[in-house]
Design a protein around this motif. Sequence first.
Motif, mmCIF file in Angstrom:
data_model
loop_
_atom_site.group_PDB
_atom_site.id
_atom_site.type_symbol
_atom_site.label_atom_id
_atom_site.label_comp_id
_atom_site.label_asym_id
_atom_site.label_seq_id
_atom_site.Cartn_x
_atom_site.Cartn_y
_atom_site.Cartn_z
ATOM 1 N N SER A 148 -1.199 -26.546 14.811
ATOM 2 C CA SER A 148 -2.512 -26.315 14.197
ATOM 3 C C SER A 148 -3.643 -26.618 15.179
ATOM 4 N N ASP A 150 1.109 -22.274 3.977
ATOM 5 C CA ASP A 150 1.741 -23.247 4.850
ATOM 6 C C ASP A 150 3.219 -22.869 4.934
ATOM 7 N N GLU A 158 0.971 -20.875 8.559
ATOM 8 C CA GLU A 158 0.691 -21.972 9.490
ATOM 9 C C GLU A 158 1.780 -23.042 9.421
ATOM 10 N N ALA A 184 -2.262 -22.003 16.527
ATOM 11 C CA ALA A 184 -3.230 -21.242 15.740
ATOM 12 C C ALA A 184 -4.188 -20.486 16.658
#
Length: 183
Positions: free
Chosen positions: A123, A17, A157, A101
């Motif tokens: 995301s 993350d 991400e 993503a």
Amino acid sequence: MQAEAGGASSEKLRFRDASELSDAERLKHEAFLRVAIDAAKQEGRPFGAAIFDSSGKLLSIGINPGANSHAHHSEIVAIQAAAAAKGRRELYGCKLYVTAAPCPMCAAAIVWSCIDTVVWGTSIAKLVEMGYGQFSISCQDIAEAAPPWAGKIDMIEGLLTDETDPLFELAPLGTWRRDPAAA
């Protein structure tokens, strides 16, 4: 493989993350991701991608052109342009920055292209919440299923979501996005 708190790692994947990045890593990745964000904004599109080589040289930018083709995602456009610029289809040492993503199709193209690092903002879960149709197969799952020669991929991400999420929230209903209230 779904990521767990504190990131996840295997022989094929290192997933983190953005909150786990050092300050130096964060600043470097933010600068590169902003190239994809700015390109998307300039084209009035939410999906944007940029590929840089190992020295930090910009190789390509990709923008999803819209309704013309289901295959022309920003990552695919950027990968094709980077391969043309390098004169080969393998993009070893390259880093891909994308506003959201990657979908399964794009994730597979990333694996086949041997890209080392993929960094994204928004995301899949957030895209679905905003009305974007998405498959429930993660980019991480595609990387885990990759052949051994594809190498290990570093995935990050959730970088700059305060800048990427609005690109998708403000996109008009229609081409990419359906009204989530009408579902």
